[in-house]
Design a protein around this motif. Structure first.
Motif, PDB file in Angstrom:
ATOM      1  N   GLY A 282       0.788  -1.230   0.000  1.00  0.00           N
ATOM      2  CA  GLY A 282       0.000   0.000   0.000  1.00  0.00           C
ATOM      3  C   GLY A 282       0.816   1.274   0.000  1.00  0.00           C
ATOM      4  O   GLY A 282       0.264   2.355   0.230  1.00  0.00           O
ATOM      5  N   ALA A 283       2.106   1.201  -0.270  1.00  0.00           N
ATOM      6  CA  ALA A 283       2.945   2.403  -0.273  1.00  0.00           C
ATOM      7  C   ALA A 283       2.623   3.279  -1.479  1.00  0.00           C
ATOM      8  O   ALA A 283       2.279   2.786  -2.553  1.00  0.00           O
ATOM      9  CB  ALA A 283       4.421   2.015  -0.288  1.00  0.00           C
ATOM     10  N   TYR A 284       2.733   4.588  -1.284  1.00  0.00           N
ATOM     11  CA  TYR A 284       2.505   5.545  -2.364  1.00  0.00           C
ATOM     12  C   TYR A 284       3.849   5.845  -3.016  1.00  0.00           C
ATOM     13  O   TYR A 284       4.645   6.635  -2.500  1.00  0.00           O
ATOM     14  CB  TYR A 284       1.867   6.821  -1.815  1.00  0.00           C
ATOM     15  N   LEU A 285       4.094   5.211  -4.153  1.00  0.00           N
ATOM     16  CA  LEU A 285       5.352   5.350  -4.865  1.00  0.00           C
ATOM     17  C   LEU A 285       5.169   6.103  -6.179  1.00  0.00           C
ATOM     18  O   LEU A 285       5.936   5.927  -7.119  1.00  0.00           O
ATOM     19  CB  LEU A 285       5.950   3.961  -5.117  1.00  0.00           C
ATOM     20  N   ILE A 286       4.168   6.955  -6.219  1.00  0.00           N
ATOM     21  CA  ILE A 286       3.859   7.711  -7.432  1.00  0.00           C
ATOM     22  C   ILE A 286       5.062   8.579  -7.814  1.00  0.00           C
ATOM     23  O   ILE A 286       5.574   9.354  -7.001  1.00  0.00           O
ATOM     24  CB  ILE A 286       2.622   8.600  -7.221  1.00  0.00           C
ATOM     25  N   ALA A 287       5.529   8.397  -9.039  1.00  0.00           N
ATOM     26  CA  ALA A 287       6.654   9.174  -9.587  1.00  0.00           C
ATOM     27  C   ALA A 287       7.941   9.016  -8.785  1.00  0.00           C
ATOM     28  O   ALA A 287       8.839   9.862  -8.882  1.00  0.00           O
ATOM     29  CB  ALA A 287       6.279  10.648  -9.715  1.00  0.00           C
ATOM     30  N   ALA A 288       8.053   7.963  -7.991  1.00  0.00           N
ATOM     31  CA  ALA A 288       9.287   7.735  -7.233  1.00  0.00           C
ATOM     32  C   ALA A 288      10.411   7.316  -8.179  1.00  0.00           C
ATOM     33  O   ALA A 288      10.174   6.628  -9.174  1.00  0.00           O
ATOM     34  CB  ALA A 288       9.064   6.656  -6.180  1.00  0.00           C
ATOM     35  N   ASP A 289      11.618   7.729  -7.859  1.00  0.00           N
ATOM     36  CA  ASP A 289      12.785   7.354  -8.648  1.00  0.00           C
ATOM     37  C   ASP A 289      13.348   6.061  -8.066  1.00  0.00           C
ATOM     38  O   ASP A 289      14.029   6.070  -7.046  1.00  0.00           O
ATOM     39  CB  ASP A 289      13.842   8.463  -8.597  1.00  0.00           C
ATOM     40  N   LEU A 290      13.039   4.951  -8.717  1.00  0.00           N
ATOM     41  CA  LEU A 290      13.487   3.633  -8.272  1.00  0.00           C
ATOM     42  C   LEU A 290      14.460   3.018  -9.268  1.00  0.00           C
ATOM     43  O   LEU A 290      14.613   1.797  -9.324  1.00  0.00           O
ATOM     44  CB  LEU A 290      12.273   2.707  -8.073  1.00  0.00           C
ATOM     45  N   ARG A 291      15.144   3.861 -10.011  1.00  0.00           N
ATOM     46  CA  ARG A 291      16.091   3.349 -10.991  1.00  0.00           C
ATOM     47  C   ARG A 291      17.177   2.515 -10.309  1.00  0.00           C
ATOM     48  O   ARG A 291      17.797   2.962  -9.342  1.00  0.00           O
ATOM     49  CB  ARG A 291      16.737   4.514 -11.758  1.00  0.00           C
ATOM     50  N   GLY A 292      17.344   1.307 -10.803  1.00  0.00           N
ATOM     51  CA  GLY A 292      18.385   0.437 -10.276  1.00  0.00           C
ATOM     52  C   GLY A 292      18.138  -0.063  -8.867  1.00  0.00           C
ATOM     53  O   GLY A 292      19.034  -0.663  -8.252  1.00  0.00           O
ATOM     54  N   ALA A 293      16.936   0.141  -8.324  1.00  0.00           N
ATOM     55  CA  ALA A 293      16.644  -0.295  -6.960  1.00  0.00           C
ATOM     56  C   ALA A 293      16.557  -1.820  -6.881  1.00  0.00           C
ATOM     57  O   ALA A 293      16.158  -2.490  -7.841  1.00  0.00           O
ATOM     58  CB  ALA A 293      15.337   0.325  -6.476  1.00  0.00           C
ATOM     59  N   ASP A 294      16.937  -2.360  -5.726  1.00  0.00           N
ATOM     60  CA  ASP A 294      16.848  -3.794  -5.480  1.00  0.00           C
ATOM     61  C   ASP A 294      15.522  -4.075  -4.786  1.00  0.00           C
ATOM     62  O   ASP A 294      15.363  -3.822  -3.591  1.00  0.00           O
ATOM     63  CB  ASP A 294      18.021  -4.251  -4.600  1.00  0.00           C
ATOM     64  N   LEU A 295      14.553  -4.566  -5.539  1.00  0.00           N
ATOM     65  CA  LEU A 295      13.214  -4.854  -5.014  1.00  0.00           C
ATOM     66  C   LEU A 295      12.935  -6.351  -5.021  1.00  0.00           C
ATOM     67  O   LEU A 295      11.782  -6.773  -4.987  1.00  0.00           O
ATOM     68  CB  LEU A 295      12.165  -4.121  -5.855  1.00  0.00           C
ATOM     69  N   ARG A 296      13.983  -7.139  -5.001  1.00  0.00           N
ATOM     70  CA  ARG A 296      13.798  -8.587  -4.988  1.00  0.00           C
ATOM     71  C   ARG A 296      13.024  -9.009  -3.743  1.00  0.00           C
ATOM     72  O   ARG A 296      13.302  -8.551  -2.635  1.00  0.00           O
ATOM     73  CB  ARG A 296      15.147  -9.294  -5.032  1.00  0.00           C
ATOM     74  N   SER A 297      12.027  -9.875  -3.956  1.00  0.00           N
ATOM     75  CA  SER A 297      11.221 -10.449  -2.868  1.00  0.00           C
ATOM     76  C   SER A 297      10.482  -9.393  -2.052  1.00  0.00           C
ATOM     77  O   SER A 297      10.037  -9.674  -0.938  1.00  0.00           O
ATOM     78  CB  SER A 297      12.085 -11.302  -1.939  1.00  0.00           C
ATOM     79  N   ALA A 298      10.328  -8.188  -2.577  1.00  0.00           N
ATOM     80  CA  ALA A 298       9.564  -7.163  -1.871  1.00  0.00           C
ATOM     81  C   ALA A 298       8.071  -7.449  -2.009  1.00  0.00           C
ATOM     82  O   ALA A 298       7.619  -7.998  -3.011  1.00  0.00           O
ATOM     83  CB  ALA A 298       9.889  -5.785  -2.438  1.00  0.00           C
ATOM     84  N   ASP A 299       7.309  -7.077  -0.986  1.00  0.00           N
ATOM     85  CA  ASP A 299       5.853  -7.214  -1.020  1.00  0.00           C
ATOM     86  C   ASP A 299       5.287  -5.906  -1.544  1.00  0.00           C
ATOM     87  O   ASP A 299       5.385  -4.866  -0.894  1.00  0.00           O
ATOM     88  CB  ASP A 299       5.327  -7.509   0.386  1.00  0.00           C
ATOM     89  N   LEU A 300       4.666  -5.953  -2.729  1.00  0.00           N
ATOM     90  CA  LEU A 300       4.170  -4.747  -3.390  1.00  0.00           C
ATOM     91  C   LEU A 300       2.654  -4.752  -3.530  1.00  0.00           C
ATOM     92  O   LEU A 300       2.107  -4.027  -4.367  1.00  0.00           O
ATOM     93  CB  LEU A 300       4.824  -4.613  -4.767  1.00  0.00           C
ATOM     94  N   ILE A 301       1.975  -5.516  -2.715  1.00  0.00           N
ATOM     95  CA  ILE A 301       0.520  -5.572  -2.836  1.00  0.00           C
ATOM     96  C   ILE A 301      -0.082  -4.180  -2.598  1.00  0.00           C
ATOM     97  O   ILE A 301       0.197  -3.508  -1.616  1.00  0.00           O
ATOM     98  CB  ILE A 301      -0.074  -6.606  -1.845  1.00  0.00           C
ATOM     99  N   GLY A 302      -0.864  -3.727  -3.555  1.00  0.00           N
ATOM    100  CA  GLY A 302      -1.544  -2.446  -3.426  1.00  0.00           C
ATOM    101  C   GLY A 302      -0.669  -1.220  -3.532  1.00  0.00           C
ATOM    102  O   GLY A 302      -1.153  -0.099  -3.367  1.00  0.00           O
ATOM    103  N   ALA A 303       0.638  -1.370  -3.801  1.00  0.00           N
ATOM    104  CA  ALA A 303       1.514  -0.206  -3.927  1.00  0.00           C
ATOM    105  C   ALA A 303       1.138   0.594  -5.174  1.00  0.00           C
ATOM    106  O   ALA A 303       0.870   0.022  -6.222  1.00  0.00           O
ATOM    107  CB  ALA A 303       2.970  -0.648  -3.990  1.00  0.00           C
ATOM    108  N   ASP A 304       1.119   1.909  -5.052  1.00  0.00           N
ATOM    109  CA  ASP A 304       0.767   2.775  -6.175  1.00  0.00           C
ATOM    110  C   ASP A 304       2.044   3.121  -6.924  1.00  0.00           C
ATOM    111  O   ASP A 304       2.863   3.915  -6.445  1.00  0.00           O
ATOM    112  CB  ASP A 304       0.086   4.045  -5.668  1.00  0.00           C
ATOM    113  N   LEU A 305       2.207   2.531  -8.101  1.00  0.00           N
ATOM    114  CA  LEU A 305       3.421   2.698  -8.890  1.00  0.00           C
ATOM    115  C   LEU A 305       3.219   3.594 -10.109  1.00  0.00           C
ATOM    116  O   LEU A 305       4.013   3.572 -11.037  1.00  0.00           O
ATOM    117  CB  LEU A 305       3.930   1.326  -9.353  1.00  0.00           C
TER     118      LEU A 305
END
Length: 277
Positions: free
Chosen positions: A212-235
């Protein structure tokens, strides 16, 4: 005493969780409201057909949605709820030929969509070996949810969806915790965090809780999101170029479609690289 053999994870296609617009009466184009914005070129009230909906329930500008200002349509996924309501709940009677069904049909659709979304997540959780301690409960929840989808229109409209979601979500969270516990190191807890426009280039978010995190327009270039829980995250408009989403859980195609990425973005199994990346 030997343990009972594990049942295979349910198949999403067999559960009819893949959208089949050809078997739907254009419900997402009628039942849902649109607000004029960067995602929709015009306002539309709930229950009123979109100006682009044709007589055969197909979109007249489907191939040009982004160019015409309807990018919101390109990231919507009903998880197969549209055809279930059209062909099962209302047995193939469409709202144009049987206008008396329209009100109920449009009320049932968002309920069915929520149930199908839960089925999608439950099927994924049942495919996670690390979540085996809760597989029996997850399977029971899936079977119960599937039964609910076959209720009458009246039963579906009267359903306490938030209560059911709460029960299922507790199981999904437990499955998430079991999987992420196997990830080495300390995991970030950013559930529901406001990270709009955040500078997270190259961030170490492996195994993070981003529910449920608000990641609108977030800069995630090259981020390590392996095995992250992204249910409901706003991308929406999140920059995932070069990010590693390998093994990320409860991520949907609609979330990816709303984000930005490139050929270097690594995706979880079962998800496709959006055509506009």
């Amino acid at each position: 005493m030997s343990r009972a053999p594990e049942q295979p994870a349910p198949d999403r296609a067999a559960l009819a969780l893949l959208s089949d617009c050809g078997s739907c009466f254009g419900l997402c184009c009628v039942a849902l409201p649109f607000a004029k914005s960067a995602d929709f070129a015009a306002d539309k009230e709930a229950g009123r057909p979109c100006r682009n909906l044709q007589a055969d329930f197909r979109c007249g500008v489907h191939g040009e949605l982004r160019q015409r200002g309807y990018s919101g349509c390109t990231v919507f996924d009903c998880f197969g709820a549209g055809q279930k309501v059209s062909q099962v709940t209302f047995e193939g009677r469409d709202w144009r030929q049987a206008p008396g069904t329209a009100r109920e049909m449009f009320e049932v659709f968002p309920v069915m969509r929520q149930l199908h979304e839960l089925l999608w997540y439950l099927a994924e959780a049942l495919a996670l070996p690390d979540a085996r301690p809760v597989h029996a409960d997850l399977r029971a929840a899936l079977e119960q949810t599937e039964r609910l989808t076959h209720g009458t229109a009246g039963e579906l409209i009267a359903l306490d969806v938030p209560a059911h979601r709460g029960e299922v979500n507790a199981l999904l969270l437990r499955a998430s915790e079991l999987l992420r516990a196997k990830v080495p190191g300390k995991k970030k807890e950013r559930r529901g965090a406001d990270l709009m426009g955040a500078r997270l280039k190259g961030a170490a978010l492996r195994g993070a809780n981003l529910r449920g995190a608000y990641l609108i327009a977030a800069d995630l270039r090259g981020a390590d999101l392996r095995s992250a829980d992204l249910i409901g995250a706003d991308l929406r408009d999140a920059d995932l170029r070069g990010a590693d989403l390998t093994g990320a859980i409860f991520l949907t195609q609609a979330q990816l479609n709303a984000a930005k990425g490139d050929a270097a973005t690594r995706l979880p199994d079962g998800l496709s690289r959006p055509a506009h990346w």
